[in-house]
Design a protein around this motif. Structure first.
Motif, PDB file in Angstrom:
ATOM      1  N   ARG A  17     -59.737   1.894 -50.618  1.00 18.59           N
ATOM      2  CA  ARG A  17     -59.789   2.507 -49.276  1.00 18.59           C
ATOM      3  C   ARG A  17     -58.594   3.428 -49.043  1.00 18.59           C
ATOM      4  NH1 ARG A  17     -64.007   0.413 -46.881  1.00 18.59           N
ATOM      5  NH2 ARG A  17     -64.537  -1.758 -47.196  1.00 18.59           N
ATOM      6  N   ALA A  18     -57.427   3.010 -49.494  1.00 17.01           N
ATOM      7  CA  ALA A  18     -56.223   3.826 -49.330  1.00 17.01           C
ATOM      8  C   ALA A  18     -56.359   5.143 -50.092  1.00 17.01           C
ATOM      9  CB  ALA A  18     -54.994   3.059 -49.800  1.00 17.01           C
ATOM     10  N   LEU A  19     -56.874   5.079 -51.301  1.00 19.11           N
ATOM     11  CA  LEU A  19     -57.065   6.288 -52.100  1.00 19.11           C
ATOM     12  C   LEU A  19     -58.039   7.237 -51.408  1.00 19.11           C
ATOM     13  CD1 LEU A  19     -57.198   6.745 -55.807  1.00 19.11           C
ATOM     14  CD2 LEU A  19     -59.152   7.542 -54.506  1.00 19.11           C
ATOM     15  N   LEU A  20     -59.091   6.697 -50.842  1.00 19.77           N
ATOM     16  CA  LEU A  20     -60.096   7.539 -50.186  1.00 19.77           C
ATOM     17  C   LEU A  20     -59.536   8.271 -48.970  1.00 19.77           C
ATOM     18  CD1 LEU A  20     -63.388   5.475 -50.381  1.00 19.77           C
ATOM     19  CD2 LEU A  20     -62.875   7.663 -51.479  1.00 19.77           C
ATOM     20  N   ARG A  21     -58.530   7.721 -48.331  1.00 19.65           N
ATOM     21  CA  ARG A  21     -57.949   8.382 -47.152  1.00 19.65           C
ATOM     22  C   ARG A  21     -57.335   9.729 -47.513  1.00 19.65           C
ATOM     23  NH1 ARG A  21     -56.883   2.996 -45.485  1.00 19.65           N
ATOM     24  NH2 ARG A  21     -54.809   2.946 -46.406  1.00 19.65           N
ATOM     25  N   ARG A  22     -56.939   9.904 -48.765  1.00 23.94           N
ATOM     26  CA  ARG A  22     -56.340  11.176 -49.176  1.00 23.94           C
ATOM     27  C   ARG A  22     -57.253  11.990 -50.093  1.00 23.94           C
ATOM     28  NH1 ARG A  22     -53.429  10.410 -54.196  1.00 23.94           N
ATOM     29  NH2 ARG A  22     -53.489   8.233 -54.783  1.00 23.94           N
ATOM     30  N   ALA A  23     -58.489  11.579 -50.213  1.00 25.11           N
ATOM     31  CA  ALA A  23     -59.418  12.220 -51.156  1.00 25.11           C
ATOM     32  C   ALA A  23     -60.254  13.311 -50.486  1.00 25.11           C
ATOM     33  CB  ALA A  23     -60.336  11.167 -51.754  1.00 25.11           C
ATOM     34  N   PRO A  24     -60.521  14.372 -51.223  1.00 19.82           N
ATOM     35  CA  PRO A  24     -61.430  15.410 -50.710  1.00 19.82           C
ATOM     36  C   PRO A  24     -62.888  14.970 -50.874  1.00 19.82           C
ATOM     37  CG  PRO A  24     -60.746  15.951 -52.935  1.00 19.82           C
ATOM     38  CD  PRO A  24     -60.011  14.688 -52.554  1.00 19.82           C
ATOM     39  N   ARG A  25     -63.779  15.685 -50.236  1.00 25.34           N
ATOM     40  CA  ARG A  25     -65.214  15.464 -50.424  1.00 25.34           C
ATOM     41  C   ARG A  25     -65.564  15.978 -51.821  1.00 25.34           C
ATOM     42  NH1 ARG A  25     -69.994  14.720 -47.570  1.00 25.34           N
ATOM     43  NH2 ARG A  25     -71.683  16.125 -48.154  1.00 25.34           N
ATOM     44  N   THR A  26     -66.487  15.307 -52.501  1.00 27.28           N
ATOM     45  CA  THR A  26     -66.863  15.723 -53.857  1.00 27.28           C
ATOM     46  C   THR A  26     -67.920  16.827 -53.830  1.00 27.28           C
ATOM     47  OG1 THR A  26     -68.576  14.050 -54.031  1.00 27.28           O
ATOM     48  CG2 THR A  26     -66.382  13.445 -54.827  1.00 27.28           C
ATOM     49  N   ALA A  27     -67.899  17.626 -54.878  1.00 28.57           N
ATOM     50  CA  ALA A  27     -68.926  18.663 -55.031  1.00 28.57           C
ATOM     51  C   ALA A  27     -70.299  18.018 -55.211  1.00 28.57           C
ATOM     52  CB  ALA A  27     -68.590  19.576 -56.202  1.00 28.57           C
ATOM     53  N   GLN A  28     -70.349  16.830 -55.847  1.00 25.42           N
ATOM     54  CA  GLN A  28     -71.626  16.128 -56.012  1.00 25.42           C
ATOM     55  C   GLN A  28     -72.253  15.837 -54.656  1.00 25.42           C
ATOM     56  OE1 GLN A  28     -68.848  15.474 -57.751  1.00 25.42           O
ATOM     57  NE2 GLN A  28     -69.256  14.160 -59.485  1.00 25.42           N
ATOM     58  N   ALA A  29     -71.439  15.363 -53.724  1.00 26.30           N
ATOM     59  CA  ALA A  29     -71.951  15.057 -52.382  1.00 26.30           C
ATOM     60  C   ALA A  29     -72.459  16.327 -51.715  1.00 26.30           C
ATOM     61  CB  ALA A  29     -70.870  14.390 -51.538  1.00 26.30           C
ATOM     62  N   ASP A  30     -71.727  17.423 -51.878  1.00 19.77           N
ATOM     63  CA  ASP A  30     -72.169  18.700 -51.301  1.00 19.77           C
ATOM     64  C   ASP A  30     -73.469  19.170 -51.940  1.00 19.77           C
ATOM     65  OD1 ASP A  30     -69.918  18.721 -49.681  1.00 19.77           O
ATOM     66  OD2 ASP A  30     -68.788  20.082 -50.982  1.00 19.77           O
ATOM     67  N   LEU A  31     -73.584  19.010 -53.258  1.00 23.04           N
ATOM     68  CA  LEU A  31     -74.795  19.416 -53.968  1.00 23.04           C
ATOM     69  C   LEU A  31     -76.004  18.611 -53.490  1.00 23.04           C
ATOM     70  CD1 LEU A  31     -76.186  21.069 -56.211  1.00 23.04           C
ATOM     71  CD2 LEU A  31     -75.461  19.300 -57.822  1.00 23.04           C
ATOM     72  N   ILE A  32     -75.830  17.302 -53.400  1.00 17.66           N
ATOM     73  CA  ILE A  32     -76.923  16.437 -52.937  1.00 17.66           C
ATOM     74  C   ILE A  32     -77.331  16.807 -51.519  1.00 17.66           C
ATOM     75  CG2 ILE A  32     -77.512  14.056 -52.299  1.00 17.66           C
ATOM     76  CD1 ILE A  32     -75.773  13.220 -54.769  1.00 17.66           C
TER      77      ILE A  32
END
Length: 162
Positions: A91-106
């Motif tokens: 969860r801590a890592l996700l707080r600083r993570a960008p959105r993935t291109a895979q999610a954008d593609l889907i």
């Protein structure tokens, strides 16, 4: 061809940025983001949510588990199933993570009208088969390529760049 190049380039740039920024593959981040929405009752469920094969998701979950970002535990309802959830470190890592291109593609594909999605799926399947791909379950985008010695090398042999 330009459209395919643009999509692959977007995925590649996103993957490299993810690795540089977080030390994870974009596939690993994509799985973490799916688990952030809800824990998974099984590898099969997570595979369905990531739109990929169970074996691919299992490899990614193992890597995330080894890093302490996800927890696996036997289901209280069915001991044959393994439930997967984020750990506090995940969860801590996700707080600083960008959105993935895979999610954008889907998301972009999901916005297409149903008949266009079907046509796209048919065309891409035909193209994959013509390239000799599609007979085995592919991994998540850019996951595991570096782990296979010579991965992709056959694509560079005996061909001139076009």
């Amino acid at each position: 061809m330009d459209a395919i190049r643009s999509i692959v380039q977007r995925l590649r740039v996103s993957s490299r940025a993810c690795e540089r920024q977080l030390g994870l593959s974009s596939a690993q981040l994509f799985v973490l983001q799916q688990l952030d929405q809800a824990a998974a009752a099984s590898i099969a469920e997570l595979a369905q949510r990531t739109l990929t094969h169970q074996s691919s998701v299992s490899v990614v979950v193992t890597r995330l588990s080894e890093r302490g970002l996800v927890a696996r535990r036997a289901s209280a309802e069915d001991a044959r199933r393994t439930e997967i959830s984020l750990t506090p470190a995940g969860r801590a890592l996700l707080r600083r993570a960008p959105r993935t291109a895979q999610a954008d593609l889907i998301a972009a594909v999901d916005r297409l009208p149903a008949d266009e999605r079907r046509g796209l799926a048919q065309s891409l399947t035909t193209l994959a088969r013509a390239l000799g791909a599609g007979d085995e379950a592919p991994p998540l985008f850019f996951e595991g390529d570096e782990a296979r010695p010579g991965a992709g090398a056959e694509d560079c042999e005996d061909r001139e760049e076009s």
